[in-house]
Design a protein around this motif. Structure first.
Motif, PDB file in Angstrom:
ATOM      1  N   VAL A  84       0.840  -1.204   0.000  1.00 18.95           N
ATOM      2  CA  VAL A  84       0.000   0.000   0.000  1.00 18.95           C
ATOM      3  C   VAL A  84       0.874   1.253   0.000  1.00 18.95           C
ATOM      4  O   VAL A  84       0.683   2.172  -0.799  1.00 18.95           O
ATOM      5  N   VAL A  85       1.843   1.293   0.908  1.00 24.54           N
ATOM      6  CA  VAL A  85       2.690   2.479   1.052  1.00 24.54           C
ATOM      7  C   VAL A  85       3.449   2.788  -0.239  1.00 24.54           C
ATOM      8  O   VAL A  85       3.622   3.952  -0.617  1.00 24.54           O
ATOM      9  N   LYS A  86       3.836   1.745  -0.968  1.00 21.29           N
ATOM     10  CA  LYS A  86       4.605   1.948  -2.188  1.00 21.29           C
ATOM     11  C   LYS A  86       3.724   2.085  -3.438  1.00 21.29           C
ATOM     12  O   LYS A  86       4.219   2.202  -4.550  1.00 21.29           O
ATOM     13  N   GLY A  87       2.404   2.054  -3.265  1.00 21.19           N
ATOM     14  CA  GLY A  87       1.500   2.335  -4.371  1.00 21.19           C
ATOM     15  C   GLY A  87       1.121   1.163  -5.257  1.00 21.19           C
ATOM     16  O   GLY A  87       0.561   1.358  -6.339  1.00 21.19           O
ATOM     17  N   TYR A  88       1.386  -0.061  -4.804  1.00 21.10           N
ATOM     18  CA  TYR A  88       1.116  -1.236  -5.634  1.00 21.10           C
ATOM     19  C   TYR A  88      -0.347  -1.348  -6.063  1.00 21.10           C
ATOM     20  O   TYR A  88      -0.651  -1.769  -7.186  1.00 21.10           O
TER      21      TYR A  88
END
Length: 268
Positions: A84-88
């Motif tokens: 989530v944090v990395k935008g996947y």
């Protein structure tokens, strides 16, 4: 039918051909850290998730928020949090919407760029030692409603009931060493229970990690169904082709233009 038991994540043994890099425009947006996502072994993808947190999913059918608790499945929740944090999960299609008497789910979790998504395709990943989560059920620490013998905080564990979100896996009825033949190789795909699937999925150790409230579920219930995925004999899209070609595969078919699609997904 190998995947009907729920999740049927990436139950395909194929390897990506012709995967292309994401466009410079996509990279420039900054919302998706593709460099980090392509290297799940690195510390930047192995942060410990908070004890509890919420994730907001924007979509073309409305927004929903998932409230997550690490204790429910620390291995899975840590992976979900880092993705989530990395935008996947930005611009992921809800490619499998099933509403039968046996199973009611909405499945998603393939990044639109094949050079990213195939890192998390258990059958084609170049780093299986990190991309495929370990340990998996039944050895994975977990907290689940009605799961005897597993000590956890009262009231934290969930069942596969309406509004719960779970990591998906391939599904293979010929693996006796796993609970009820489920082959566990969870990586990134998720499904949301849109009905009560507890009797079917709880004993197979599909452990819910997040809960979506009734307001948010109104958005989830709007996602249209295009039938079972082609890989499982249905008329819907092919999960294999979605991994191979990315979002361009869905966008090339006009009949899928109304398919559910996330926009921005991030910590709320």
């Amino acid at each position: 039918g190998g995947g009907g038991g729920g999740g049927a994540a990436h139950s395909l043994r194929w390897r990506s051909k012709g995967a292309t890099e994401g466009s410079a425009e996509e990279e420039a947006r900054g919302a998706v850290d593709k460099q980090a996502l392509r290297h799940p072994c690195r510390p930047s993808m192995r942060h410990r998730a908070p004890a509890s947190f919420s994730v907001a999913f924007g979509s073309n059918y409305g927004t929903f928020v998932a409230a997550c608790v690490r204790e429910r499945a620390p291995v899975w929740v840590d992976r979900f949090y880092n993705l989530v944090v990395k935008g996947y999960y930005n611009e992921n299609f809800f490619f499998r919407v099933i509403n039968t008497t046996r199973l009611q789910i909405v499945q998603f979790g393939t990044n639109g760029d094949p050079t990213v998504s195939n890192i998390y395709n258990w059958s084609s990943t170049s780093t299986p030692e990190c991309a495929i989560l370990e340990p998996q059920p039944p050895d994975m620490p977990r907290c689940m409603a009605g799961d005897s013998g597993v000590a956890c905080t009262p009231g934290v564990g969930l069942s596969n009931t309406f509004g719960t979100m779970v990591m998906s896996t391939s599904y293979n009825m010929t693996t006796p060493s796993y609970p009820e033949g489920v082959t566990w190789n969870a990586t990134a795909e998720l499904f949301i229970n849109t009905g009560d699937n507890g009797k079917l999925l709880d004993s197979k150790l599909f452990v819910p990690i997040c809960q979506i409230d009734d307001v948010g579920m109104q958005a989830v219930l709007r996602f249209p169904s295009f039938g079972e995925i082609a890989d499982l004999g249905g008329p819907g899209p092919s999960l294999g082709m979605l991994y191979e070609r990315g979002n361009s595969y869905i966008r090339a078919n006009a009949s899928w233009r109304t398919m559910g699609l996330t926009s921005q997904v991030g910590i709320a």
